[in-house]
Scaffold this active site. Structure first.
Site, PDB file in Angstrom:
ATOM      1  N   VAL A   7       0.834  -1.208   0.000  1.00 21.55           N
ATOM      2  CA  VAL A   7       0.000   0.000   0.000  1.00 21.55           C
ATOM      3  C   VAL A   7       0.863   1.250   0.000  1.00 21.55           C
ATOM      4  CG1 VAL A   7      -1.868   1.250   1.130  1.00 21.55           C
ATOM      5  CG2 VAL A   7      -1.848  -1.253   1.159  1.00 21.55           C
ATOM      6  N   LYS A   8       0.594   2.101  -0.992  1.00 19.36           N
ATOM      7  CA  LYS A   8       1.306   3.386  -1.057  1.00 19.36           C
ATOM      8  C   LYS A   8       0.698   4.346  -0.052  1.00 19.36           C
ATOM      9  CE  LYS A   8       3.295   4.287  -5.567  1.00 19.36           C
ATOM     10  NZ  LYS A   8       3.115   5.059  -6.811  1.00 19.36           N
ATOM     11  N   ILE A   9       1.583   4.959   0.713  1.00 23.17           N
ATOM     12  CA  ILE A   9       1.185   5.886   1.783  1.00 23.17           C
ATOM     13  C   ILE A   9       1.876   7.217   1.494  1.00 23.17           C
ATOM     14  CG2 ILE A   9       1.484   6.329   4.275  1.00 23.17           C
ATOM     15  CD1 ILE A   9      -0.477   4.060   3.808  1.00 23.17           C
TER      16      ILE A   9
END
Ligand code: E4P
Length: 221
Positions: free
Chosen positions: A82-84
């Site tokens: 997951v890109k944060i």
């Protein structure tokens, strides 16, 4: 160095993955919008094509919101990362996701060496440094590339340095020389790296000479 494809175009990703040299994929909301498909559906499709990590971006603005959203995104497939976003809320969410929720994170939109340091310290699996957008404003991306690798090595951070927003083969070379872990590149640049004019002319000359001595027989296709 690992090669990821920076795209949400399923056909283009499949064509690149068929070469056997692709280790993962990164998407972003812009690529998903371009694909014209539903977010979950396109991420699911990409995860089936590439067994390696596939980054998909969380868009919530608070740490709690990001944690909730990231857990949902990670449930799409086991290879989702997951890109944060690189901001205070994002870096609050990263250790919770990595240590408590068993979700791998990719901190994105890193434009400075100190941001890269903070993302590594927060424990992100991947830290995405963004090259061509820096070059576009006359900040040399090579400095960020070299610093990120040095910071990782000096302190033994476990994060992988991922170079994104790659536009040229020189960007790839900078990363190879500096010891970057992963480059994520558009398919066009990926296929361009196979080609060289001297390779084409050299192979064509060999083919013509072979035809002269092989009794007109063509090489096996
Ligand atoms: C990386 O985190 C970005 O999503 C992506 O590589 C940006 O590429 P662009 O600068 O070509 O839009």
């Amino acid at each position: 160095m690992k090669i990821f494809i920076d795209s949400a175009d399923v056909d283009a990703i499949k064509e690149a993955a068929d070469t056997g040299l692709v280790d993962g994929v990164t998407t972003n909301p812009t690529y998903i919008a371009k694909s014209g498909k539903n977010f979950k559906k396109v991420v699911e499709e990409i995860c089936k094509i590439v067994p390696g990590p596939v980054s998909a971006e969380a868009m919530a603005e608070t740490a709690d919101g990001m944690i909730k959203e990231a857990v949902e995104i990670a449930s799409i497939a086991p290879n989702v990362v997951v890109k944060i976003p690189m901001n205070i809320e994002g870096l609050k969410a990263v250790p919770v996701l990595e240590k408590q929720k068993n979700v791998k994170t990719n901190v994105t939109m890193i434009f400075s060496s100190t941001q890269a340091f903070l993302a590594m310290k927060a424990g992100a699996s991947l830290v995405s440094i963004v090259l061509s957008r820096l070059d576009a404003i006359a900040n040399e991306s090579i400095v960020l590339v070299e610093d990120a690798v040095t910071i990782k090595q000096n302190y033994g951070y476990r994060s992988e340095v991922l170079a994104a927003s790659m536009k040229t083969q020189n960007h790839v070379l900078e990363c190879l020389r500096a010891g970057v872990d992963i480059v994520t590149i558009p398919t066009q640049l990926f296929f361009q790296m196979y080609r060289h004019t001297l390779t084409d002319t050299g192979l064509e000359a060999f083919r013509k000479d072979w035809e002269k001595v092989s009794g007109g027989g063509k090489p096996q296709s």
